[in-house]
Design an enzyme around this catalytic site. Structure first.
Site, mmCIF file in Angstrom:
data_model
loop_
_atom_site.group_PDB
_atom_site.id
_atom_site.type_symbol
_atom_site.label_atom_id
_atom_site.label_comp_id
_atom_site.label_asym_id
_atom_site.label_seq_id
_atom_site.Cartn_x
_atom_site.Cartn_y
_atom_site.Cartn_z
ATOM 1 C CE1 TYR A 16 -7.531 -3.099 48.354
ATOM 2 C CE2 TYR A 16 -7.400 -3.101 45.957
ATOM 3 C CZ TYR A 16 -7.526 -3.779 47.155
ATOM 4 O OH TYR A 16 -7.637 -5.141 47.154
ATOM 5 C CD GLU A 38 -11.802 -8.716 45.672
ATOM 6 O OE1 GLU A 38 -12.506 -8.652 44.648
ATOM 7 O OE2 GLU A 38 -10.728 -8.101 45.776
ATOM 8 C CD1 TRP A 46 -10.734 -2.135 43.908
ATOM 9 C CD2 TRP A 46 -12.198 -3.630 44.676
ATOM 10 N NE1 TRP A 46 -10.324 -2.539 45.162
ATOM 11 C CE2 TRP A 46 -11.206 -3.455 45.651
ATOM 12 C CE3 TRP A 46 -13.228 -4.515 44.937
ATOM 13 C CZ2 TRP A 46 -11.214 -4.132 46.867
ATOM 14 C CZ3 TRP A 46 -13.233 -5.190 46.153
ATOM 15 C CH2 TRP A 46 -12.228 -4.996 47.094
#
Length: 185
Positions: A16, A38, A46
């Protein structure tokens, strides 16, 4: 190759970081996907969200805002019982509302890109980040955008979530100064 310290947590994080985080997004579909992710991330790591991403894409019609805007009670209930989902009732139930608000915003401004960059006069924000401890959790910019989006009916768009979103879609470049991705578009 020097990366931001947070990206070393897993292969998901590395990938990512190396190929997405901080790279300028122009596609509305990608903007919407990142808003969803998000929002789901609030209160979670995350890395966990990245691990769930492929499954979320499957059950959320590829993050298609038009399809998500039409989700009814039965669909929302089915999402809550699907192991691929992040099973938070408030987050799941915010999906159609956020999709509708997103589509309205895109219609008003021509694209989400036009909307988001009106807050920066069309420019990216590149911050001086010597180490992870220098990275803010929010900013005046994320506060303004969050406030505007909430007025437009969005949920799960607090200043911290929006700051992370802005980093993810490249409006803000918070790569550490020594990171090989710093300044890349």
């Amino acid at each position: 190759m020097k990366r931001c310290a947070w990206a070393e947590k897993s292969e998901f994080s590395k990938s990512y970081h190396d190929y997405e985080w901080g790279r300028a997004v122009k596609d509305d579909k990608k903007f919407f996907e990142m808003l969803i992710l998000e929002g789901f991330q609030a209160g979670l790591s995350w890395d966990y969200v990245l691990r769930k991403r492929a499954g979320l894409a499957q059950i959320l019609d590829g993050f298609d805002a038009k399809k998500i805007a039409s989700y009814d009670e039965a669909k929302l209930q089915s999402l809550l019982s699907d192991d691929r989902a992040i099973k938070n009732r408030l987050k799941i139930y915010s999906l159609p509302k956020n999709a509708k608000a997103f589509l309205e915003l895109c219609a008003e401004f021509g694209s989400f890109y036009n909307y988001i960059y009106k807050f920066t006069n069309g420019k990216r924000v590149i911050n001086d980040i010597k180490s992870a401890k220098d990275m803010p959790a929010s900013s005046e910019l994320s506060e303004r955008i969050s406030k505007d989006m909430k007025k437009r009916g969005f949920k799960f768009v607090g200043a911290v979530i929006i700051y992370s979103f802005l980093q993810g879609v490249g409006v803000i470049d918070d790569h550490e100064n020594e990171c090989f991705c710093k300044g890349k578009i």
